[in-house]
Each structure stands twice: as C-alpha cells, then as structure tokens.
Scaffold this motif. Structure first.
Motif, PDB file in Angstrom:
ATOM      1  N   MET A  83       1.081  -1.563  -0.461  1.00 40.02           N
ATOM      2  CA  MET A  83       0.875  -0.105  -0.039  1.00 40.02           C
ATOM      3  C   MET A  83       0.851   1.459  -0.022  1.00 40.02           C
ATOM      4  SD  MET A  83      -3.146  -1.707   2.796  1.00 40.02           S
ATOM      5  CE  MET A  83      -2.045  -1.491   3.865  1.00 40.02           C
ATOM      6  N   ASN A  84       0.282   1.811  -1.475  1.00 40.46           N
ATOM      7  CA  ASN A  84       1.694   3.492  -0.783  1.00 40.46           C
ATOM      8  C   ASN A  84       0.588   4.395  -0.753  1.00 40.46           C
ATOM      9  OD1 ASN A  84       3.776   1.336  -1.878  1.00 40.46           O
ATOM     10  ND2 ASN A  84       3.576   1.596  -3.703  1.00 40.46           N
ATOM     11  N   SER A  85       1.492   5.160  -1.390  1.00 36.41           N
ATOM     12  CA  SER A  85       0.288   6.911  -0.666  1.00 36.41           C
ATOM     13  C   SER A  85      -0.796   6.740  -0.236  1.00 36.41           C
ATOM     14  CB  SER A  85       0.379   7.251  -2.278  1.00 36.41           C
ATOM     15  OG  SER A  85       0.790   7.314  -3.435  1.00 36.41           O
ATOM     16  N   LEU A  86      -0.494   6.541   0.815  1.00 33.37           N
ATOM     17  CA  LEU A  86      -1.945   6.720   1.854  1.00 33.37           C
ATOM     18  C   LEU A  86      -2.515   7.225   2.952  1.00 33.37           C
ATOM     19  CD1 LEU A  86      -0.263   3.351   4.225  1.00 33.37           C
ATOM     20  CD2 LEU A  86      -2.723   3.022   2.772  1.00 33.37           C
ATOM     21  N   LYS A  87      -3.655   7.164   2.361  1.00 32.29           N
ATOM     22  CA  LYS A  87      -4.319   7.788   2.984  1.00 32.29           C
ATOM     23  C   LYS A  87      -5.010   8.163   4.349  1.00 32.29           C
ATOM     24  CE  LYS A  87      -5.809   8.437  -1.944  1.00 32.29           C
ATOM     25  NZ  LYS A  87      -6.542   9.174  -2.889  1.00 32.29           N
ATOM     26  N   PRO A  88      -5.526   9.018   5.129  1.00 30.01           N
ATOM     27  CA  PRO A  88      -6.732   9.077   5.960  1.00 30.01           C
ATOM     28  C   PRO A  88      -7.552   8.200   5.952  1.00 30.01           C
ATOM     29  CG  PRO A  88      -5.976  11.107   6.236  1.00 30.01           C
ATOM     30  CD  PRO A  88      -4.925  10.269   5.065  1.00 30.01           C
ATOM     31  N   GLU A  89      -8.179   8.377   5.233  1.00 30.51           N
ATOM     32  CA  GLU A  89      -9.390   7.289   5.051  1.00 30.51           C
ATOM     33  C   GLU A  89      -9.320   5.835   4.212  1.00 30.51           C
ATOM     34  OE1 GLU A  89      -8.512   9.992   2.810  1.00 30.51           O
ATOM     35  OE2 GLU A  89      -9.236  10.301   0.930  1.00 30.51           O
ATOM     36  N   ASP A  90      -8.084   5.617   4.759  1.00 32.38           N
ATOM     37  CA  ASP A  90      -7.351   4.404   3.651  1.00 32.38           C
ATOM     38  C   ASP A  90      -7.710   3.568   5.289  1.00 32.38           C
ATOM     39  OD1 ASP A  90      -5.167   5.335   2.206  1.00 32.38           O
ATOM     40  OD2 ASP A  90      -7.335   4.162   1.394  1.00 32.38           O
ATOM     41  N   THR A  91      -7.840   4.308   6.612  1.00 27.62           N
ATOM     42  CA  THR A  91      -7.365   3.480   8.179  1.00 27.62           C
ATOM     43  C   THR A  91      -8.590   2.678   8.285  1.00 27.62           C
ATOM     44  OG1 THR A  91      -7.008   5.851   9.077  1.00 27.62           O
ATOM     45  CG2 THR A  91      -8.030   3.983  10.417  1.00 27.62           C
ATOM     46  N   ALA A  92      -8.718   1.213   8.119  1.00 26.92           N
ATOM     47  CA  ALA A  92      -9.513   0.472   8.732  1.00 26.92           C
ATOM     48  C   ALA A  92      -8.638  -0.958   9.507  1.00 26.92           C
ATOM     49  CB  ALA A  92     -10.192   0.383   7.214  1.00 26.92           C
ATOM     50  N   VAL A  93      -9.497  -1.744   9.450  1.00 26.94           N
ATOM     51  CA  VAL A  93      -8.645  -3.390   9.662  1.00 26.94           C
ATOM     52  C   VAL A  93      -8.811  -4.124   8.190  1.00 26.94           C
ATOM     53  CG1 VAL A  93      -9.049  -5.499  10.942  1.00 26.94           C
ATOM     54  CG2 VAL A  93      -9.501  -3.491  11.960  1.00 26.94           C
ATOM     55  N   TYR A  94      -8.209  -4.654   8.806  1.00 28.84           N
ATOM     56  CA  TYR A  94      -7.667  -5.399   6.502  1.00 28.84           C
ATOM     57  C   TYR A  94      -7.762  -6.413   7.113  1.00 28.84           C
ATOM     58  CZ  TYR A  94      -7.193  -0.806   4.452  1.00 28.84           C
ATOM     59  OH  TYR A  94      -7.024   0.101   4.265  1.00 28.84           O
ATOM     60  N   TYR A  95      -8.298  -7.143   6.268  1.00 31.51           N
ATOM     61  CA  TYR A  95      -8.440  -8.663   6.647  1.00 31.51           C
ATOM     62  C   TYR A  95      -7.724  -9.280   5.076  1.00 31.51           C
ATOM     63  CZ  TYR A  95     -11.669  -7.613  10.642  1.00 31.51           C
ATOM     64  OH  TYR A  95     -11.732  -7.378  11.589  1.00 31.51           O
ATOM     65  N   CYS A  96      -7.212 -10.544   5.311  1.00 30.71           N
ATOM     66  CA  CYS A  96      -7.617 -11.471   4.048  1.00 30.71           C
ATOM     67  C   CYS A  96      -8.349 -12.018   4.502  1.00 30.71           C
ATOM     68  CB  CYS A  96      -5.791 -11.775   3.760  1.00 30.71           C
ATOM     69  SG  CYS A  96      -5.244 -13.196   4.789  1.00 30.71           S
ATOM     70  N   ALA A  97      -8.764 -13.475   2.794  1.00 31.00           N
ATOM     71  CA  ALA A  97      -9.813 -13.614   2.560  1.00 31.00           C
ATOM     72  C   ALA A  97      -9.343 -15.101   1.727  1.00 31.00           C
ATOM     73  CB  ALA A  97     -11.153 -13.304   2.422  1.00 31.00           C
ATOM     74  N   ALA A  98      -9.760 -15.745   1.444  1.00 27.18           N
ATOM     75  CA  ALA A  98      -9.282 -16.550   0.882  1.00 27.18           C
ATOM     76  C   ALA A  98     -10.475 -17.772   0.327  1.00 27.18           C
ATOM     77  CB  ALA A  98      -9.085 -18.296   0.996  1.00 27.18           C
ATOM     78  N   GLY A  99     -11.133 -18.035  -1.372  1.00 33.58           N
ATOM     79  CA  GLY A  99     -12.179 -18.354  -1.543  1.00 33.58           C
ATOM     80  C   GLY A  99     -12.290 -19.703  -2.468  1.00 33.58           C
ATOM     81  N   LEU A 100     -13.408 -19.905  -3.072  1.00 31.37           N
ATOM     82  CA  LEU A 100     -13.126 -21.175  -4.186  1.00 31.37           C
ATOM     83  C   LEU A 100     -13.426 -21.105  -5.592  1.00 31.37           C
ATOM     84  CD1 LEU A 100     -14.292 -23.904  -1.178  1.00 31.37           C
ATOM     85  CD2 LEU A 100     -12.022 -23.477  -1.612  1.00 31.37           C
ATOM     86  N   THR A 101     -13.643 -19.905  -5.526  1.00 32.80           N
ATOM     87  CA  THR A 101     -14.949 -19.436  -6.468  1.00 32.80           C
ATOM     88  C   THR A 101     -13.539 -18.923  -7.827  1.00 32.80           C
ATOM     89  OG1 THR A 101     -14.232 -17.115  -6.005  1.00 32.80           O
ATOM     90  CG2 THR A 101     -16.961 -18.597  -5.885  1.00 32.80           C
ATOM     91  N   VAL A 102     -13.204 -19.037  -9.116  1.00 31.77           N
ATOM     92  CA  VAL A 102     -11.872 -19.123  -9.910  1.00 31.77           C
ATOM     93  C   VAL A 102     -12.162 -17.969 -10.488  1.00 31.77           C
ATOM     94  CG1 VAL A 102     -12.481 -21.330 -10.881  1.00 31.77           C
ATOM     95  CG2 VAL A 102     -13.661 -20.267 -11.905  1.00 31.77           C
ATOM     96  N   TYR A 103     -13.412 -16.983 -10.166  1.00 32.95           N
ATOM     97  CA  TYR A 103     -13.252 -15.433  -9.794  1.00 32.95           C
ATOM     98  C   TYR A 103     -12.975 -15.293  -9.140  1.00 32.95           C
ATOM     99  CZ  TYR A 103     -17.892 -15.804  -8.599  1.00 32.95           C
ATOM    100  OH  TYR A 103     -19.007 -15.650  -7.692  1.00 32.95           O
ATOM    101  N   ILE A 104     -12.711 -13.279  -9.340  1.00 32.30           N
ATOM    102  CA  ILE A 104     -12.222 -12.524  -8.095  1.00 32.30           C
ATOM    103  C   ILE A 104     -13.114 -11.936  -7.902  1.00 32.30           C
ATOM    104  CG2 ILE A 104     -10.735 -11.141  -7.136  1.00 32.30           C
ATOM    105  CD1 ILE A 104      -8.114 -11.629  -9.584  1.00 32.30           C
TER     106      ILE A 104
END
Length: 124
Positions: A83-104
């Motif tokens: 994450m570059n050029s971060l802004k105050p509005e980027d403030t949050a809890v960030y989660y990673c997730a894994a899925g079984l679908t072949v599309y994003i």
C-alpha cells in the motif's frame, strides 16, 4: 481447513507506505482466489484487491488502483498487499480472505476463510 494470519499493519503518516502479509496454512493452495478487504468502524467490510492463485491475475477497487498492489508467493503460501500513497480514509482493519471461486469476487460472501485482521491507521 485454511488458517490465515495477517501481519504488517501499523500507524503511518499520510503519503506513506505499508506492506501487509497474509500467511496461509492448512492446505497446499489456500484457495482459487484470495483477496484483501477492509472494515472501518461502523461500516461494511469492503473489497480492496484480489488475485487468482493459479495465474496471478488481479483486480482492484477503483479507489486503490495505482496505489495498492496485491501479489502472492506460492512457495510460501503467502499473500501480500503493498500500500503506497496512503490516505487517512484508508484507515481500517484489513482482512485477507480465501475463496473457492475461480473468478475474483468483490462480494465478501464469496470467500470461505478469513484472517483475524490487522489494523492500519493513517494519520493526516
């Protein structure tokens, strides 16, 4: 079962950078797709970036295009978010997730496994 553990969050000034990591364990391949979401207080969890594990193709939310880069290291079973050029509005809890679908998918319901989250705070 897949276990996901995020790291790399912290406090940074506006304009700064952070690199988040998400270590996956429990399966040879965490999922067909993996993604980063964020959740700010009182708001819905929203999609930031995703990647197809097999071919590395990516997709981004409009608000992070050109600033965030998602990648994966298959040998380490690890997902990253630069994450570059971060802004105050980027403030949050960030989660990673894994899925079984072949599309994003940008829909959180498409993802089966979630990490515990890592706090990102951007000061102005």
């Amino acid at each position: 079962q897949v276990q996901l553990v995020e790291s790399g969050g912290g406090l940074v000034q506006a304009g700064g950078s952070l690199r988040l990591s998400c270590a996956a364990s429990g399966r040879t391949r965490p999922g067909a797709t993996m993604a980063w979401f964020r959740q700010a207080p009182g708001k819905e969890r929203e999609f930031r970036a995703g990647i197809r594990w097999n071919d590395g193709s990516t997709y981004y939310a409009d608000s992070v295009k050109g600033r965030f880069t998602v990648s994966r290291d298959s040998a380490k079973n690890t997902l990253y978010l630069q994450m570059n050029s971060l802004k105050p509005e980027d403030t949050a809890v960030y989660y990673c997730a894994a899925g079984l679908t072949v599309y994003i998918s940008t829909d959180r319901r498409s993802y089966t496994y979630w990490g515990q989250g890592t706090q990102v705070t951007v000061s102005s």
